[in-house]
Design a protein around this motif. Structure first.
Motif, PDB file in Angstrom:
ATOM      1  N   PRO A 234       3.295   0.378  13.684  1.00 56.43           N
ATOM      2  CA  PRO A 234       2.707   1.916  14.401  1.00 56.43           C
ATOM      3  C   PRO A 234       3.405   2.925  13.892  1.00 56.43           C
ATOM      4  N   LEU A 235       5.048   2.825  13.617  1.00 56.77           N
ATOM      5  CA  LEU A 235       5.685   3.836  13.251  1.00 56.77           C
ATOM      6  C   LEU A 235       6.657   3.187  12.403  1.00 56.77           C
TER       7      LEU A 235
ATOM      8  N   GLY B  15       2.262   0.776  20.493  1.00 55.93           N
ATOM      9  CA  GLY B  15       2.187   1.662  19.376  1.00 55.93           C
ATOM     10  C   GLY B  15       0.555   1.525  18.627  1.00 55.93           C
ATOM     11  N   PHE B  16       0.081   0.522  18.947  1.00 48.24           N
ATOM     12  CA  PHE B  16      -1.322   0.468  18.244  1.00 48.24           C
ATOM     13  C   PHE B  16      -2.282   1.146  19.262  1.00 48.24           C
TER      14      PHE B  16
ATOM     15  N   LEU C 289      -4.695   4.759   9.356  1.00 45.07           N
ATOM     16  CA  LEU C 289      -4.431   3.499   9.553  1.00 45.07           C
ATOM     17  C   LEU C 289      -5.892   2.694   9.930  1.00 45.07           C
ATOM     18  N   ARG C 290      -6.594   3.553  10.380  1.00 44.82           N
ATOM     19  CA  ARG C 290      -7.756   2.844  10.998  1.00 44.82           C
ATOM     20  C   ARG C 290      -8.637   2.450   9.822  1.00 44.82           C
ATOM     21  N   ARG C 291      -8.860   3.364   8.719  1.00 48.87           N
ATOM     22  CA  ARG C 291      -9.695   3.059   7.741  1.00 48.87           C
ATOM     23  C   ARG C 291      -9.029   1.882   7.012  1.00 48.87           C
TER      24      ARG C 291
ATOM     25  N   LEU D 122       0.871  -1.320  -0.152  1.00 47.08           N
ATOM     26  CA  LEU D 122       0.158  -0.086   0.018  1.00 47.08           C
ATOM     27  C   LEU D 122       0.768   1.441   0.009  1.00 47.08           C
ATOM     28  N   PRO D 123       0.227   2.244  -0.466  1.00 43.93           N
ATOM     29  CA  PRO D 123       1.200   3.521  -0.517  1.00 43.93           C
ATOM     30  C   PRO D 123       1.785   4.056   0.912  1.00 43.93           C
ATOM     31  N   TYR D 124       3.015   4.457   0.677  1.00 38.43           N
ATOM     32  CA  TYR D 124       3.755   4.752   1.957  1.00 38.43           C
ATOM     33  C   TYR D 124       2.949   5.732   2.621  1.00 38.43           C
ATOM     34  N   PRO D 125       2.693   5.487   4.065  1.00 38.99           N
ATOM     35  CA  PRO D 125       1.732   6.302   4.799  1.00 38.99           C
ATOM     36  C   PRO D 125       2.398   7.495   5.558  1.00 38.99           C
TER      37      PRO D 125
END
Length: 447
Positions: free
Chosen positions: A228-229, A274-275, A243-245, A176-179
């Motif tokens: 998470p990071l 972290g989550f 992230l949640r989506r 997935l694209p770099y967040p």
């Protein structure tokens, strides 16, 4: 046909001891100091020069160089210094119960714990559990992610270098694209996460061009693996809403949510895990580094019930000669005692973050610095160009003042990070900031 090494590669190779394979030395701090002793947050080399540890053994050394952890653990393990690999011990049962309690309090549901050696083995274990329930469907992860370099986990990690010498083609992976909203080309001018990113997530499983099967596919999505990071990806903190989506949509497609807490676990980002910072609801959690304070290899995998129930994941599903090693278990037991004795860790980390942010205010004003971001016990310093390796080299030079060991990665050459042991004093945080500022000032003179 062999290819001649580049001049830079040949030069670097000359600095490697003749009998040492150099594969794991890519991040060796220049100059290549040889350390002989340590104390607190300090290291000392063969010439007794002093270094401040600002990267905590890549996040493992939460408690700094605490010899008492080693001593206490050895005393606990002395009654049974070795144990046949297929024998149970009361120590192992106790440690697993203590770990399970921590995960269950954070997630709010019961689960089971498996133990392994290192972080990569933990990720492999997690995906064995995934496969037991979801088969061999595609695994989703993020560009810039890092989950290990073993023959399996290298395929989940972003850099193609990790897959340069691999004995098999690996699992099916969709990246997935770099967040990182800070570097996203679709970021709105006022910041935040672009609605287009949310739209892209919603198209997963509905548009075959994105390579993700839909909810009704016979071979559906297996899992989303998320940090998470992003550590190796430049210490980037993803947008929590995004992230949640992603997690919610992957779950709607039938996939499990695997959270890689190897670097972020045990308060590195502030909360215990972290989550929790993002409000994620994991099915499986992998933890490692801070569990032993860098003393010995160890990882664990927590899976919510019934994912690792013996009926689905039976005896013989995995095995490790050293999973019941009394020394490793005694180290974890000792480190967990330290955490139990720090009941206000989350609140203390908020203060730690404030001190770190205050100390780095002068650094943020440097012309060569684009931004300084602090989350929990980590500071991300983004430079105006690919100067990370030069800054690390200058900071590590221990001449008229202590050297400072900083973190950086090859995938983010314009970013350095300061994430010292979480027991670092305010005075030492300020000293680290001073050394970093001096190094940046010198860099500005060079460019």
């Amino acid at each position: 046909m062999t290819t001649a090494p580049s001049a830079a590669t040949a030069s670097a190779a000359r600095e490697i001891p003749g009998r040492m394979v150099a594969g794991d030395l890519v991040y060796r701090t220049p100059p290549a100091a040889v350390f002989t002793r340590s104390n607190g947050v300090r290291l000392y080399d063969v010439d007794d020069r002093e270094y401040l540890d600002g990267e905590a053994a890549n996040g493992a050394l939460t408690w700094g160089y605490d010899a008492e952890i080693v001593r206490e653990a050895c005393l606990r393990a002395m009654a049974m210094p070795g144990l046949p690999s297929f024998c149970e011990s009361s120590l192992r049962i106790s440690v697993i119960d203590r770990l399970a309690d921590r995960f269950e309090r954070a997630v709010g549901v019961p689960g089971r714990v498996a133990v392994e050696l290192g972080g990569a083995q933990g990720i492999e274990m997690a995906l064995r559990i995934v496969a037991a329930h979801r088969g061999d469907g595609p695994i989703l992860c993020f560009q810039g992610g890092y989950h290990g370099r073993s023959p399996f986990t290298a395929h989940l990690s972003a850099s193609s270098r990790y897959r340069a010498s691999q004995p098999w083609p690996g699992p099916e992976v969709v990246r997935l694209p770099y967040p990182d909203c800070g570097s996203c080309p679709h970021r709105p001018l006022n910041g935040g996460c672009n609605a287009a990113c949310a739209s892209m997530v919603e198209r997963l499983g509905t548009n075959d061009m994105l390579g993700v099967p839909g909810a009704g596919a016979s071979r559906g999505v297996a899992a989303l693996v998320v940090e998470p990071l992003l550590n190796v990806g430049g210490f980037a903190l993803p947008d929590s809403g995004h992230l949640r989506r992603v997690a919610d949509h992957v779950r709607s497609l039938g996939g499990l949510i695997v959270v890689d807490e190897i670097f972020t676990g045990l308060h590195r980002l502030g909360p215990e895990w972290g989550f929790q910072l993002h409000g994620l609801d994991p099915d499986i959690i992998v933890a490692s580094k801070a569990l032993t304070n860098g003393v010995t290899p160890f990882s664990c995998v927590w899976a919510r019930e019934p994912l690792a129930d013996p009926a689905v994941f039976p005896p013989g599903s995995h095995s490790s000669t050293f999973a019941g090693n009394p020394h490793s278990l005694a180290v974890v037991d000792t480190v967990l005692d330290r955490w139990a004795g720090w009941p206000g860790a989350t609140e203390s980390m908020a203060e730690f973050a404030r001190e770190l942010r205050t100390a780095l205010e002068v650094v943020a004003k440097r012309d060569v610095v684009r931004s300084v971001e602090v989350v929990g016990g980590l500071a991300r310093i983004e430079l105006t160009g690919p100067h990370a390796s030069a800054v690390r080299a200058k900071a590590a030079r221990a001449d008229q003042r202590p050297g400072l060991l900083l973190a950086s990665t090859g995938m983010a050459p314009s970013v350095v990070a300061l994430h010292p042991p979480l027991v670092t004093s305010v005075a030492d945080i300020r000293l680290m900031a001073e050394v970093l500022d001096d190094s940046l000032k010198e860099l500005e003179g060079d460019i």
